[in-house]
Enzyme design. Structure first.
Site, PDB file in Angstrom:
ATOM      1  N   ASP A   8       3.207   4.894   7.068  1.00 45.43           N
ATOM      2  CA  ASP A   8       2.343   4.222   6.116  1.00 45.43           C
ATOM      3  C   ASP A   8       1.429   5.254   5.447  1.00 45.43           C
ATOM      4  O   ASP A   8       1.276   6.373   5.933  1.00 45.43           O
ATOM      5  CB  ASP A   8       1.549   3.192   6.930  1.00 45.43           C
ATOM      6  N   ASP A  10      -2.123   4.437   3.536  1.00 42.22           N
ATOM      7  CA  ASP A  10      -3.571   4.215   3.709  1.00 42.22           C
ATOM      8  C   ASP A  10      -3.904   3.915   5.169  1.00 42.22           C
ATOM      9  O   ASP A  10      -3.335   2.990   5.774  1.00 42.22           O
ATOM     10  CB  ASP A  10      -4.032   3.053   2.821  1.00 42.22           C
ATOM     11  N   GLN A  52       1.845  -1.163  -2.502  1.00 39.67           N
ATOM     12  CA  GLN A  52       0.806  -0.851  -3.501  1.00 39.67           C
ATOM     13  C   GLN A  52       0.668  -2.014  -4.473  1.00 39.67           C
ATOM     14  O   GLN A  52       0.979  -1.898  -5.672  1.00 39.67           O
ATOM     15  CB  GLN A  52       1.125   0.481  -4.208  1.00 39.67           C
ATOM     16  N   ARG A 107       8.434  -5.481  -0.123  1.00 41.26           N
ATOM     17  CA  ARG A 107       7.046  -5.571   0.347  1.00 41.26           C
ATOM     18  C   ARG A 107       7.014  -5.707   1.862  1.00 41.26           C
ATOM     19  O   ARG A 107       7.571  -6.642   2.428  1.00 41.26           O
ATOM     20  CB  ARG A 107       6.337  -6.755  -0.328  1.00 41.26           C
TER      21      ARG A 107
HETATM   22 MG    MG Z   1      -2.323   1.218   6.373  1.00 38.68          MG
END
Ligand code: MG
Length: 186
Positions: A8, A10, A52, A107
């Site tokens: 991942d 973030d 995103q 997603r």
């Molecule tokens: Mg994350």
């Protein structure tokens, strides 16, 4: 067949700051480069898998997201760490931008991005890992048939509390991406 570490963005390789359209170099975690170098050295493809929806929500543009990904790639390359590719999902079912309003297989927690990467890089998913700081990262990895690692950076501590109620158990829980990669090779 290749093996991969999918991870991942973030909260896993950069700080979790909600929707971001720009990146401060200081927001890249200090351990990210060494973690990616270890993946490279051990012949795992290093592949980012990131939702995103900020694009669908009209918060930032595809170009801004791709600029962030180029900046992360260059920052790490300068430290001898190679990210093989970023896959991101710009879609969301409640998008304000019609072109991105769809229920996408890409997603997370759907495994579409990992399946695409597996096809592009000839990856054996059963020999690969999905690493992330959120419940959906673990779900995505399991949905793709990968081993899973929860890291305790970003939303990781929250996720650790939430996972048992959902009956989901990651294969490894580790402090951060670097300690996780060391455990995988340990
Ligand atoms: Mg994350």
């Amino acid at each position: 067949m290749n093996k991969a570490i999918f991870f991942d963005r973030d909260g896993t390789i950069i700080e979790e700051k909600g929707y971001i359209c720009r990146l401060q170099q200081s927001e890249i975690f200090p351990f990210t480069a060494e973690a990616v170098r270890l993946m490279n050295k051990n012949h795992f493809k290093a592949i980012v898998i990131t939702n995103q929806s900020a694009i669908a929500r009209g918060i930032c543009t595809r170009e801004q997201v791709e600029t962030i990904h180029r900046e992360i790639t260059e920052n790490l390359a300068n430290q001898g760490a190679v990210i093989d590719r970023f896959y991101y999902c710009p879609f969301h079912i409640e998008a304000v931008i019609p072109a991105y309003r769809e229920k996408s297989e890409w997603r997370k927690p759907m495994p579409g991005m990992i399946f695409q990467a597996a096809a592009d890089f000839h990856i054996d998913l059963s020999q690969s890992y999905m690493v992330g700081d959120d419940v959906i990262d673990i779900e995505t990895g399991k949905n793709a048939g990968c081993k899973t690692v929860l890291v305790l950076t970003g939303k990781g501590c929250q996720a650790r509390e939430l996972l048992p109620a959902r009956g989901i158990q990651p294969d490894i829980i580790s402090e951060n991406l670097l300690t996780a990669i060391k455990e995988i090779y340990g």
